[in-house]
Design an enzyme around this catalytic site. Structure first.
Site, PDB file in Angstrom:
ATOM      1  N   THR A 343       0.863  -1.188   0.000  1.00  0.00           N
ATOM      2  CA  THR A 343       0.000   0.000   0.000  1.00  0.00           C
ATOM      3  C   THR A 343       0.896   1.234   0.000  1.00  0.00           C
ATOM      4  O   THR A 343       2.037   1.197   0.477  1.00  0.00           O
ATOM      5  CB  THR A 343      -0.955   0.031   1.202  1.00  0.00           C
ATOM      6  OG1 THR A 343      -0.216  -0.142   2.411  1.00  0.00           O
ATOM      7  CG2 THR A 343      -2.005  -1.055   1.093  1.00  0.00           C
ATOM      8  N   GLU A 344       0.359   2.323  -0.522  1.00  0.00           N
ATOM      9  CA  GLU A 344       1.179   3.494  -0.820  1.00  0.00           C
ATOM     10  C   GLU A 344       1.869   4.159   0.361  1.00  0.00           C
ATOM     11  O   GLU A 344       2.921   4.772   0.186  1.00  0.00           O
ATOM     12  CB  GLU A 344       0.361   4.538  -1.596  1.00  0.00           C
ATOM     13  CG  GLU A 344      -0.844   5.092  -0.882  1.00  0.00           C
ATOM     14  CD  GLU A 344      -2.105   4.332  -1.201  1.00  0.00           C
ATOM     15  OE1 GLU A 344      -3.191   4.939  -1.146  1.00  0.00           O
ATOM     16  OE2 GLU A 344      -2.030   3.115  -1.499  1.00  0.00           O
ATOM     17  N   PRO A 345       1.344   4.072   1.608  1.00  0.00           N
ATOM     18  CA  PRO A 345       2.073   4.758   2.678  1.00  0.00           C
ATOM     19  C   PRO A 345       3.353   4.064   3.102  1.00  0.00           C
ATOM     20  O   PRO A 345       4.053   4.569   3.983  1.00  0.00           O
ATOM     21  CB  PRO A 345       1.056   4.807   3.823  1.00  0.00           C
ATOM     22  CG  PRO A 345       0.142   3.680   3.576  1.00  0.00           C
ATOM     23  CD  PRO A 345       0.046   3.571   2.075  1.00  0.00           C
ATOM     24  N   GLY A 346       3.675   2.892   2.513  1.00  0.00           N
ATOM     25  CA  GLY A 346       4.968   2.279   2.809  1.00  0.00           C
ATOM     26  C   GLY A 346       4.939   0.822   3.198  1.00  0.00           C
ATOM     27  O   GLY A 346       5.954   0.283   3.633  1.00  0.00           O
ATOM     28  N   GLN A 373       8.320   4.696  -1.144  1.00  0.00           N
ATOM     29  CA  GLN A 373       7.328   3.824  -1.757  1.00  0.00           C
ATOM     30  C   GLN A 373       6.867   4.400  -3.088  1.00  0.00           C
ATOM     31  O   GLN A 373       6.721   3.674  -4.083  1.00  0.00           O
ATOM     32  CB  GLN A 373       6.127   3.649  -0.814  1.00  0.00           C
ATOM     33  CG  GLN A 373       5.087   2.652  -1.294  1.00  0.00           C
ATOM     34  CD  GLN A 373       5.477   1.208  -1.031  1.00  0.00           C
ATOM     35  OE1 GLN A 373       6.567   0.763  -1.408  1.00  0.00           O
ATOM     36  NE2 GLN A 373       4.605   0.470  -0.375  1.00  0.00           N
TER      37      GLN A 373
END
Length: 671
Positions: A343-346, A373
């Site tokens: 997922t995009e937050p890391g 990321q």
């Protein structure tokens, strides 16, 4: 404020016996009128709620005075930071407190949405990944952030430049050419105040994040403010002795932190839904079986069809909302180990959480900072992305960011959809009072939704179909009743659900006629049945011939039926033919060991299957042992085999099954 200007800072926090530890009230008093304030967070993860509450209270108390208090702020943030009601950045949604907002996602901050829609503030929506990366550019004093992210969307200056209302006039995005290719240049600016969060701080301001679900862009924001001559305020839940922290766990060095605020527990939840989960902080791993399966409805049908697009050994992104169901289906089908979800937050690996826990994940492989990321995403690191489908048009454009007076914002959608090697949009065919029935492998539409999703032209372009076509990017649009692909002439209908009529249930419910080059094929019937789909065998794509192995030295015949789904009588006959071809001329009958893990068989086929097994045992095996972790299959299949006079005992593990070959417990077959 120029990058070289030093933000005014009272001497008390630095000279105090408490070191840099101050109250939230003392910290927010350092914010000056007109400051540019950057906040870290993703939904509720990593958001400094205590400081936001204090800033709101200070403004409401003093906004009628002429004092030097925080007002007319420029607010900058990447990920959505709120609960959709009153928490997070909703605390700052007051006329006069903020003058300008540059945000990546607006859907969780209805208070700020209202100010933007009513034209009471200047408002920008830029890609989440771009903003998170811009913090690093600001820290390095780069004049702008150069990227292709946003081309062809509402962020492109040719389509609005990310401005959300008529009050917003300054151009923050410009179109330039680099090497003959279009690029976007995002203007950078100094950060006067950084508000970040961690778990533990010492009196010198060193901050660790051992109990946080994500690390986000806290370091980048702090560095941007520090190098802009600004101040850094860090909220934590506990204070440690000076220099007692493990330096390898320090995520924000004390040289970048000016104030440390010790939060009340109620204002330092791990997420906006969870006070603390040891699984989210990777303190422990949880059993995958603890993740609840989805109920059988249109959302699960969509998630199941989308899951067929998964590929073994791939890197996957799952968006918020409808795409979250794909993780549940993958877990239920026992294929979650075959690919890496992100997922995009890391988050790298594991099972992403949903709702107000979105951004967190269990059983992760790694947690990296959000800007890195997006570096990975933007550079093509994603093999496939699954994102929500809110509104699509004939050109294949998608809108998930703005609907009339409702402002959702793009979040990481633009970065992800534009950069993934393949993108799959998932959502119901229409919205509002949709009612369907899933029965006997068919979809029955009882009532159509009142809101069309497939329109002639989207009102806000979050994804450009044309830009995707130019780059040869494969794109699918999956709904409960049909599947479209992005073709050279626009949206093309390629699949329909069993029980659905093209004209009545699809074309008549759209704002345009899709391209239909050939009769659409039927969606896989397994998607519409309650039983497991056998997705593992689909993803591994094992040929039937690859499931059998004869060890002549040990005289053992290994059969791998893991993930195999027996659907028809032809499947049964194919197994018999394969064994016959392998063992028909073997002089010494081997001992057979059969792996039935994640094996599925239709109830109406069990009798034929048991007859076939009886024939195999009678002709080709000296003995047979079977194993599966499924107690249900051990009971059902064991009972069917017993009725045929075949050894019916099925072990729980391959170790038990193998150990029985030379032991007393071998069940000799009956001829």
């Amino acid at each position: 404020m120029s990058a070289g200007f030093q933000h005014p800072f009272p001497s008390s926090p630095r000279s105090s016996e408490r070191g840099k530890v101050v109250s939230a009230r003392e910290a927010v008093r350092l914010i000056r009128p007109g400051d540019t304030v950057a906040t870290g967070g993703f939904v509720g993860i990593g958001f400094a709620e205590e400081i936001a509450i204090a800033l709101e209270a200070l403004y409401l108390e003093e906004n009628k005075s002429t004092g030097d208090f925080p007002r007319d702020l420029t607010l900058v943030y990447a990920g959505g930071q709120g609960d959709g009601k009153s928490k997070g950045l909703n605390h700052l949604a007051h006329v006069g407190l903020v003058r300008r907002v540059i945000g990546g996602h607006w859907g969780l901050v209805p208070g700020l949405q209202r100010l933007a829609i009513d034209g009471l503030i200047e408002a920008y929506n830029l890609p989440q990944g771009v903003i998170s990366q811009m913090f690093r550019d600001i820290a390095a004093h780069r004049p702008a952030h150069l990227s292709t992210i946003g081309l062809g969307t509402f962020v492109d200056p040719r389509h609005g430049g990310g401005k959300l209302n008529s009050r917003t006039i300054e151009d923050l995005v410009s179109l330039i050419s680099v090497g003959g290719k279009d690029c976007l240049l995002y203007k950078t600016f100094p950060i006067n105040v950084a508000i970040v969060r961690g778990t533990t701080a010492d009196a010198s301001g060193n901050v660790t994040m051992e109990k946080e679900a994500l690390t986000l862009e806290a370091l980048s924001i702090a560095m941007a403010a520090r190098n802009s001559g600004g101040i850094v305020i860090a909220q934590v839940e506990r204070i440690a002795d000076t220099h007692s922290l493990n330096p390898r766990q320090v995520k924000i060095p004390g040289i970048m932190v000016d104030c440390v605020v010790l939060a009340q527990p109620m204002n330092h939840w791990q997420t906006f839904a969870e006070p603390y989960s040891a699984a989210f902080s990777s303190e422990l791993r949880v059993a995958a079986s603890s993740v609840a399966a989805m109920s059988m409805n249109e959302r699960k049908v969509i998630a199941r069809r989308a899951a067929f697009e998964l590929m073994a050994n791939s890197v996957v992104n799952l968006g918020i909302g409808m795409p979250e169901g794909i993780a549940s289906v993958a877990n239920e089908e026992q294929v979650i180990d075959l690919f890496t979800m992100t997922t995009e937050p890391g988050v790298i690996g594991g099972i992403p959480a949903g709702g107000l826990n979105f951004g967190a994940a269990t059983n992760t492989q790694a947690i990296i900072d959000q800007p890195y990321q997006f570096d990975f995403y933007d550079g093509g690191g994603l093999d496939i992305a699954f994102l929500g489908l809110a509104q699509a048009d004939r050109e294949g454009n998608l809108n998930v960011s703005k609907f009339g007076p409702k402002l959702a914002g793009a979040g990481g959608f633009i970065n992800i959809s534009q950069s993934a090697k393949k993108v799959v949009f998932v959502g119901t065919f229409n919205a509002g009072k949709l009612d369907v029935e899933i029965k006997d492998g068919r979809l029955n539409i009882l009532q159509d939704g009142t809101c069309r999703k497939f329109v002639d032209a989207v009102e806000h372009r979050t994804f450009s179909g044309q830009y995707a076509r130019e780059r040869g990017q494969p794109v699918l649009y999956i709904t409960e009743r049909c599947v479209f692909s992005l073709g050279p002439d626009g949206l093309e209908l390629i699949e329909i659900a069993p029980g659905v009529e093209v004209q009545r249930d699809i074309v008549s419910q759209m704002g345009f006629a899709p391209v239909i080059k050939a009769p659409p094929r039927l969606m896989d019937e397994r998607i519409f049945r309650i039983t497991p789909m056998g997705l593992r065998s689909v993803l591994l794509r094992l040929k039937l011939s690859e499931r059998f192995s004869l060890d002549t030295e040990k005289n053992m015949f290994f059969i791998n039926f893991e993930g195999l789904d027996i659907v028809t009588h032809d499947d049964v006959e194919a197994i018999y033919a394969e064994v016959e071809s392998r063992l028909g001329r073997v002089l010494s009958r081997p001992h057979a060991i059969v792996n039935y893990d994640n094996f599925t068989i239709r109830p109406e086929i069990i009798d034929d299957y048991s007859k076939m097994v009886y024939k195999l045992v009678s002709r080709f095996y000296s003995a047979v042992t079977r194993y599966t972790t499924s107690s249900f299959l051990r009971m059902k299949l064991g009972s069917a085999l017993s009725e045929r006079g075949v050894s019916s005992y099925i072990y729980e593990s391959p170790e038990e099954a193998t150990a029985q070959k030379d032991g007393v417990g071998v069940r000799r077959v009956l001829h």
